[in-house]
Write an enzyme that holds these catalytic residues in place. Structure first.
Site, PDB file in Angstrom:
ATOM      1  N   PHE A 145       0.846  -1.191  -0.032  1.00 49.49           N
ATOM      2  CA  PHE A 145       0.023  -0.011   0.149  1.00 49.49           C
ATOM      3  C   PHE A 145       1.045   1.175  -0.074  1.00 49.49           C
ATOM      4  CE2 PHE A 145      -4.696   0.890   1.257  1.00 49.49           C
ATOM      5  CZ  PHE A 145      -5.051  -0.244   0.597  1.00 49.49           C
ATOM      6  N   GLN A 181      -8.221  14.372   4.606  1.00 51.86           N
ATOM      7  CA  GLN A 181      -7.820  13.478   3.521  1.00 51.86           C
ATOM      8  C   GLN A 181      -8.562  13.301   2.118  1.00 51.86           C
ATOM      9  OE1 GLN A 181      -6.807   8.997   3.901  1.00 51.86           O
ATOM     10  NE2 GLN A 181      -4.730  10.148   3.664  1.00 51.86           N
ATOM     11  N   HIS A 186      -8.822  11.320  -0.741  1.00 57.16           N
ATOM     12  CA  HIS A 186      -8.353   9.674  -1.227  1.00 57.16           C
ATOM     13  C   HIS A 186      -8.222  10.195  -3.050  1.00 57.16           C
ATOM     14  CE1 HIS A 186      -7.901   5.641  -2.470  1.00 57.16           C
ATOM     15  NE2 HIS A 186      -7.977   5.215  -1.485  1.00 57.16           N
ATOM     16  N   LEU A 221     -15.273   5.051  -3.274  1.00 55.52           N
ATOM     17  CA  LEU A 221     -14.011   4.574  -3.170  1.00 55.52           C
ATOM     18  C   LEU A 221     -13.523   3.214  -4.039  1.00 55.52           C
ATOM     19  CD1 LEU A 221     -11.474   5.699  -1.582  1.00 55.52           C
ATOM     20  CD2 LEU A 221     -11.546   3.238  -0.444  1.00 55.52           C
ATOM     21  N   GLU A 280      -7.192   1.442  -2.695  1.00 55.23           N
ATOM     22  CA  GLU A 280      -5.647   1.683  -2.907  1.00 55.23           C
ATOM     23  C   GLU A 280      -5.008   0.244  -3.457  1.00 55.23           C
ATOM     24  OE1 GLU A 280      -4.037   4.247  -0.580  1.00 55.23           O
ATOM     25  OE2 GLU A 280      -1.815   3.475  -0.327  1.00 55.23           O
ATOM     26  N   ARG A 300      -1.129   9.623  -0.105  1.00 54.39           N
ATOM     27  CA  ARG A 300      -2.419   9.933  -0.845  1.00 54.39           C
ATOM     28  C   ARG A 300      -2.279  11.338  -1.159  1.00 54.39           C
ATOM     29  NH1 ARG A 300      -6.525   6.026   2.766  1.00 54.39           N
ATOM     30  NH2 ARG A 300      -6.016   4.271   1.570  1.00 54.39           N
ATOM     31  N   HIS A 317     -12.135  11.740   2.136  1.00 55.61           N
ATOM     32  CA  HIS A 317     -12.281  10.217   2.502  1.00 55.61           C
ATOM     33  C   HIS A 317     -11.979  10.109   4.133  1.00 55.61           C
ATOM     34  CE1 HIS A 317     -11.454   5.961   2.207  1.00 55.61           C
ATOM     35  NE2 HIS A 317     -10.117   5.994   2.587  1.00 55.61           N
ATOM     36  N   ARG A 369      -2.824  10.302   6.652  1.00 52.65           N
ATOM     37  CA  ARG A 369      -2.951   8.788   7.212  1.00 52.65           C
ATOM     38  C   ARG A 369      -2.226   8.109   5.938  1.00 52.65           C
ATOM     39  NH1 ARG A 369      -6.624   4.695   6.536  1.00 52.65           N
ATOM     40  NH2 ARG A 369      -8.173   6.038   5.550  1.00 52.65           N
TER      41      ARG A 369
HETATM   42  C1  LIG Z   1     -14.664   3.193   1.116  1.00 51.92           C
HETATM   43  C2  LIG Z   1     -13.454   3.391   2.114  1.00 51.92           C
HETATM   44  C3  LIG Z   1     -12.502   2.215   2.188  1.00 51.92           C
HETATM   45  C4  LIG Z   1     -11.879   2.561   3.144  1.00 51.92           C
HETATM   46  N1  LIG Z   1     -10.787   1.507   3.122  1.00 51.92           N
HETATM   47  C5  LIG Z   1      -9.765   1.714   4.193  1.00 51.92           C
HETATM   48  C6  LIG Z   1      -8.802   0.482   4.208  1.00 51.92           C
HETATM   49  O1  LIG Z   1      -8.588  -0.300   3.432  1.00 51.92           O
HETATM   50  N2  LIG Z   1      -7.595   0.554   5.113  1.00 51.92           N
HETATM   51  C7  LIG Z   1      -7.983   1.266   6.478  1.00 51.92           C
HETATM   52  O2  LIG Z   1      -7.106   1.131   7.273  1.00 51.92           O
HETATM   53  N3  LIG Z   1      -9.036   2.316   6.373  1.00 51.92           N
HETATM   54  C8  LIG Z   1      -9.839   2.322   5.123  1.00 51.92           C
HETATM   55  N4  LIG Z   1     -10.716   3.275   5.375  1.00 51.92           N
HETATM   56  C9  LIG Z   1     -10.977   3.999   6.483  1.00 51.92           C
HETATM   57  C10 LIG Z   1     -11.848   3.319   7.565  1.00 51.92           C
HETATM   58  O3  LIG Z   1     -12.722   2.497   7.089  1.00 51.92           O
HETATM   59  C11 LIG Z   1     -12.669   4.183   8.611  1.00 51.92           C
HETATM   60  O4  LIG Z   1     -11.270   5.246   8.839  1.00 51.92           O
HETATM   61  C12 LIG Z   1     -12.727   3.479   9.744  1.00 51.92           C
HETATM   62  O5  LIG Z   1     -13.726   2.439   9.459  1.00 51.92           O
HETATM   63  C13 LIG Z   1     -13.416   4.137  10.893  1.00 51.92           C
HETATM   64  O6  LIG Z   1     -13.821   3.538  11.936  1.00 51.92           O
HETATM   65  P1  LIG Z   1     -14.631   4.132  13.280  1.00 51.92           P
HETATM   66  O7  LIG Z   1     -14.605   2.898  14.185  1.00 51.92           O
HETATM   67  O8  LIG Z   1     -13.690   5.155  13.789  1.00 51.92           O
HETATM   68  O9  LIG Z   1     -16.151   4.425  12.708  1.00 51.92           O
HETATM   69  P2  LIG Z   1     -17.108   3.920  11.853  1.00 51.92           P
HETATM   70  O10 LIG Z   1     -16.868   2.413  11.378  1.00 51.92           O
HETATM   71  O11 LIG Z   1     -17.482   4.778  10.975  1.00 51.92           O
HETATM   72  O12 LIG Z   1     -18.290   3.971  12.876  1.00 51.92           O
HETATM   73  C14 LIG Z   1     -18.871   5.027  13.325  1.00 51.92           C
HETATM   74  C15 LIG Z   1     -20.190   4.745  14.228  1.00 51.92           C
HETATM   75  O13 LIG Z   1     -20.542   5.789  14.950  1.00 51.92           O
HETATM   76  C16 LIG Z   1     -22.053   5.772  14.965  1.00 51.92           C
HETATM   77  N5  LIG Z   1     -22.333   7.198  15.196  1.00 51.92           N
HETATM   78  C17 LIG Z   1     -21.849   8.261  14.544  1.00 51.92           C
HETATM   79  N6  LIG Z   1     -22.726   9.244  15.052  1.00 51.92           N
HETATM   80  C18 LIG Z   1     -23.530   8.791  15.825  1.00 51.92           C
HETATM   81  C19 LIG Z   1     -24.468   9.303  16.812  1.00 51.92           C
HETATM   82  N7  LIG Z   1     -24.760  10.873  16.914  1.00 51.92           N
HETATM   83  N8  LIG Z   1     -25.220   8.622  17.805  1.00 51.92           N
HETATM   84  C20 LIG Z   1     -24.970   7.253  17.580  1.00 51.92           C
HETATM   85  N9  LIG Z   1     -24.065   6.779  16.865  1.00 51.92           N
HETATM   86  C21 LIG Z   1     -23.281   7.338  16.248  1.00 51.92           C
HETATM   87  C22 LIG Z   1     -22.187   5.263  13.481  1.00 51.92           C
HETATM   88  O14 LIG Z   1     -23.737   4.674  13.546  1.00 51.92           O
HETATM   89  C23 LIG Z   1     -21.009   4.145  13.507  1.00 51.92           C
HETATM   90  O15 LIG Z   1     -21.720   3.016  14.243  1.00 51.92           O
HETATM   91  C24 LIG Z   1     -11.925   3.149   4.384  1.00 51.92           C
HETATM   92  C25 LIG Z   1     -12.950   4.099   4.429  1.00 51.92           C
HETATM   93  C26 LIG Z   1     -13.726   4.034   3.400  1.00 51.92           C
HETATM   94  C27 LIG Z   1     -14.928   4.998   3.188  1.00 51.92           C
END
Ligand SMILES: Cc1cc2nc3c(=O)[nH]c(=O)nc-3n(C[C@H](O)[C@H](O)[C@H](O)COP(=O)(O)OP(=O)(O)OC[C@H]3O[C@@H](n4cnc5c(N)ncnc54)[C@H](O)[C@@H]3O)c2cc1C
Ligand code: SF4
Ligand code: SF4
Ligand code: FES
Lengths: 610, 253
Positions: free
Chosen positions: A124, A237, A239, A253, A256, A312, A378, A413
């Site tokens: 990556f 960021q 992407h 998306l 990568e 990125r 992203h 990142r």
């Molecule tokens: C398409 C895509 C591909 C990606 N690919 C990669 C990758 O290959 N490798 C990598 O390392 N990263 C990748 N990322 C980044 C990574 O996926 C995210 O940064 C990461 O999943 C965020 O996780 P999190 O647990 O912080 O939040 P999330 O998984 O977004 O969870 C947020 C949670 O908070 C809850 N929430 C939000 N607001 C409230 C509220 N007011 N009340 C109650 N609940 C709430 C939501 O319902 C959800 O359950 C990618 C991102 C995307 C969009």
């Protein structure tokens, strides 16, 4: 007697807000430590953003290339983050990620394997060695499903489709949160002595984004409202590879992993343009000819990495520059070609969901044709400021982890570092909460006034006679941010954005939702507006203050990194009068041991001299 | 791809809640490349801001946007309008097997309860160096099942759940393949076969394969997951020779 007494009420030791990778991992840790744990999410369990992550999770397991270790991962991360990362967080992450990945395996995750049966790792951008543990291109699904399936047997209590509207405090300390069920539109009170914020990012402030509707920045706004600080939030960021066509999927998306597995970027003249954009700092470690890049892909350990795998920020700006120079693809992006480089069968095996996505959504067969891609908003590097070891914010009892927190990734990142961030710091937040609760004396009691105020603000939206359509206000905000606070920034546009935000705030305050409170999309859209506006303002003000270009933040009027800015983080706090205080805050000195590693040459590190 | 910029299209969308409802007609302008979910969103923004619909990824990855489109169980984000003949009104309604909450949103909580009933992975010890070793060809079998995005479309079409409402007796195809995933997991050392038969109702499935037909992830639920699991049940409970063999093997081991 206040209405609060009649509210449906749950009591937990700790309430985790957000059920993505970070929230689930935090909740698992809390449960394991014997805490009564509640877990709230806006969507159903297992649908959080994390489910969409594709490429993999970075951990220096050294399975695919034995030369890898935590120090090199740490060095890559600091260099990717342009040295603005919180040193201790980058250290913890690099050291603990391998154990967290192995633990997932024990909980049922089934990663792709190497020849000798170990967890396979893929290349990556910005990572010196193949480092991403992965499952085809659906690693996020594997992560979230594993945590979800393991977690539901650990005793946590999941509250699904519930939006947290406000945090409740007792004096300074956390006392709980007020929520709203989507299903019937009723309020719910969570009493909790500690809260872990794992709400993810805020990409929905922009028009072109890879983020889902949930990414309205609620966590940032909720924490900010009760006195937590936001840090380095200008680092948003873009992407480099989002879909650009057809319009309805613009921003979706393209992993990568496509470039990691050999995909190359071309302009409309058919030129492979990334060789023209290699920054000085990375030149010694990047191939300078197509021939060398081809050797690298073939597995020659002495060849350097192709420039498509630069960080990125570099790739996103290069694509933008090609488009501005008139060399873009028909729909304003670049061509990403893997078809001419990798056999069709291998593409389908390694990138099945990309194959599927282009076929279904764009009518493009990526084993035969190039993809059209362009930058898409992203990820938030900045967020809620936390203590590196405990993940606690400056509000006693309030913790944050995952994309909601700041510090780990600095100015930019590296791909794959988020999924490992979630499990490393999700766990640490759980440990931090337990330590806090062990020391906590009396149980804080939520303030009835706060509850009433939150409820009133929410119900006003349904009760007013007329008002703005919340979907329209949101769209205006997205267009505005896209135009003025985009991938490159300049002072007068940022000033314009501040003025526009003030106008949008007035409009949003009149937003009206029609019909009953039950599962009312318009109502929830209107409720999200307030966080979207707060976060947009924070990003814009911080971007205005940071007069340099670093990582994901580029100022046309202040080009290049400026050493004096390496000394500061930008910290945002809510003033008692409600206004936004934006300050430069001096960074602590780098720990000498870590600085030595981050600044070492690869030869020194690989030779074991540092 | 036909250019559709600015053409009008009609949709019939079911509006209502648990106490009843009816189809309503909406006409909106549609653009090139739009999927059914985009159309629903446009109706929402322009005509019915309170319209309830679930979605997250808009790329077929989260399994939130399950609904019935022209009577077929589908992900709304993965069906392009251009797949339906010009001029045809597209009918959109919630999936049938689970109770409606409102409009296109159903109460799928039953599925989350099933998951809790299924005993989780019981992993064997690690190798001496702290690693687990598995061969790619061994994990590929279950990686197929792990692609499941929990859209519950298979649950929606399974006649045992849909027509006969046997939710008390059968966990449904989604959880049959989850059981298969656990049973075939190279690290697992638990035995769920008696439960598969007695508690999860494997005997209810008569392999009509409707579930495999609708799976948006193209998981071959029946051939690769359900049938092998049913065979293990048969071996265990109905085949005396297999029973003998197994006894001997377990003694040797
Ligand atoms: C398409 C895509 C591909 C990606 N690919 C990669 C990758 O290959 N490798 C990598 O390392 N990263 C990748 N990322 C980044 C990574 O996926 C995210 O940064 C990461 O999943 C965020 O996780 P999190 O647990 O912080 O939040 P999330 O998984 O977004 O969870 C947020 C949670 O908070 C809850 N929430 C939000 N607001 C409230 C509220 N007011 N009340 C109650 N609940 C709430 C939501 O319902 C959800 O359950 C990618 C991102 C995307 C969009
Ligand atoms: S094959 Fe079995 S599980 Fe699948 S739909 Fe038919 S009866 Fe249901
Ligand atoms: S098996 Fe297929 S149809 Fe069933 S829930 Fe999973 S993804 Fe959906
Ligand atoms: S929105 Fe995620 S599958 Fe349709």
């Amino acid at each position: 007697m206040s209405d609060a007494a009649e509210l449906q009420t749950f009591e937990h030791d700790v309430l985790v807000i957000g059920a993505g990778g970070a929230g689930l991992r935090a909740a698992i840790e809390c449960s394991k430590l014997g805490l009564d744990t509640g877990l709230v999410s806006k969507s159903l369990l297992g649908k959080a953003h994390t489910v969409m992550a594709e490429g993999g999770m970075a951990a220096a397991l050294g399975n695919t290339d034995r030369r890898d270790n935590w120090k090199i991962h740490f060095r890559d991360t600091m260099r990717g983050g342009k040295f603005l990362n919180v040193w201790r967080m980058a250290e913890l992450h690099a050291k603990e990620a391998p154990d967290r990945v192995r633990e997932l395996e024990e909980w049922g995750a089934v990663f792709d394997r190497t020849e000798d049966g170990l967890i396979s790792q893929r290349n990556f951008g910005g990572h010196r060695f193949p480092r991403l543990a992965h499952v085809g291109d659906r690693t996020g699904l594997e992560l979230i499903r594993t945590l979800q399936h393991y977690g539901v047997h650990q005793g946590m209590h999941a509250h699904m489709e519930c939006k947290i509207l406000g945090l409740l405090t007792d004096g300074e300390r956390i006392a709980g949160a007020l929520g709203l069920w989507r299903e019937h539109g009723r309020f719910v009170l969570f009493k909790a002595r500690a809260i872990i914020m794992a709400t993810g990012g805020a990409g929905r402030c922009w028009r072109v984004t890879s983020n889902s509707w949930e990414y309205s920045g609620d966590g940032y706004a909720l924490a900010y409202d009760v006195g937590a600080e936001l840090m380095d939030i200008e680092f948003t960021q873009f992407h480099p590879t989002g879909m650009v066509w057809p319009p309805s999927v613009r921003g979706t998306l393209v992993t990568e992993g496509v470039r990691g597995d050999g995909g190359i970027l071309k302009n409309n003249k058919g030129e492979r343009f990334m060789f023209g954009y290699i920054p000085e700092r990375f030149a010694p470690e990047t191939a300078d000819s197509e021939e060398e890049a081809a050797r690298w892909l073939a597995g020659d350990k002495n060849a350097r990495r192709p420039p498509e795998l630069l960080t990125r920020d570099v790739v996103a700006r290069s694509i933008r520059a090609e488009v501005l120079a008139g060399r873009g693809s028909p729909h304003g992006g670049a061509f990403l070609d893997i078809a001419s480089r990798v056999p069709a069968e291998a593409i389908k095996r390694k990138l099945p969901s990309m194959y599927h996505q282009f076929k279904e959504l764009a009518g493009v067969d990526i084993t035969k044709e190039p993809m059209e891609v362009g930058p898409t908003l992203h990820y938030f590097m900045g967020g809620i400021r936390v203590d590196a070891d405990s993940q606690m914010t400056r509000v006693p009892g309030l913790f944050a982890c995952g994309e909601a927190s700041a510090g780990m990734h600095g100015a930019n990142r590296l791909g794959g570092n988020s999924l490992s961030d979630l499990i490393v710091f999700g766990r640490l937040a759980g440990v931090g909460a337990k330590e806090y609760l062990d020391r906590l004396g009396s149980t804080p009691q939520p303030d009835a006034g706060q509850i009433e105020r939150s409820k009133r603000e929410a119900t006003d939206i349904l009760n007013r006679e007329t008002g703005a359509n919340p979907f329209v206000v949101h769209e205006k905000l997205q267009e505005m941010m896209q135009r003025y606070v985009g991938i490159v920034r300049i002072e007068d546009e940022l000033e314009t954005a501040i003025d526009e935000l003030a106008k949008l705030r007035v409009e949003a305050a009149t937003a009206k939702a029609h019909a009953a409170p039950q599962f009312n999309a318009g109502w929830h859209e209107a409720l999200d507006l307030s966080s979207l506006l707060t976060v947009s303002e924070a990003v814009t003000r911080a971007a205005l203050m940071r007069r340099e270009s670093r990582g994901a933040h580029s100022r046309i009027d202040y080009e290049g990194e400026r050493d004096e800015w390496l000394k500061y983080n930008i910290v945002i706090r809510k003033q008692p009068d409600g206004s936004m205080d934006v300050r430069k805050e001096e960074r602590p000195e780098a720990p000498p041991e870590l600085a030595k590693i981050a600044h070492a040459t690869l030869d020194q590190l690989e030779g074991g001299h540092v | 791809m036909p250019l559709m910029q600015g053409t009008k299209r009609s949709f019939r969308i079911w509006r209502g809640n648990s106490s009843g409802g009816q189809f309503k007609n909406y006409e909106i302008e549609v653009d090139t490349g739009m999927v059914v979910l985009d159309a629903v969103h446009r109706v929402q923004a322009e005509h019915a801001t309170d319209l309830a619909v679930r979605w997250n990824c808009k790329a077929g990855k989260c399994g939130s946007c399950s609904m019935e489109i022209n009577g077929k169980p589908r992900l709304a984000c993965m069906n392009r309008l251009s797949d339906y003949p010009d001029g045809e009104t597209i009918t959109i309604q919630p999936i049938k097997t689970f109770p409606v909450i409102k409009d296109l949103v159903c109460d799928v909580s039953w599925n989350f309860k099933q998951l809790k009933r299924i005993p989780p992975l019981k992993p064997k010890p690690r190798d001496a160096d702290g690693n687990y070793r598995m061969r790619q060809q061994d994990v590929e079998r279950i990686q197929e099942f792990r692609k499941c995005i929990e859209c519950f479309l298979c649950q929606d079409v399974c006649h045992v759940l849909r027509d006969h409402d046997q939710k008390e007796r059968f966990v449904g195809p989604r959880f049959m393949i989850h059981l298969a995933n656990l049973e075939m997991h190279p690290l697992d050392c638990d035995d769920r076969i008696p439960q598969v038969k007695n508690e999860f109702g494997s005997g209810m499935c008569n392999i009509t394969k409707c579930c495999a037909e609708v799976c948006p992830e193209s998981i071959n639920l029946t051939d690769n997951g359900i049938i092998p699991i049913k065979e293990r049940v048969v071996d265990r409970f109905y085949d005396p020779i297999m029973m003998l063999l197994r006894k001997r093997q377990s003694k040797r081991a």
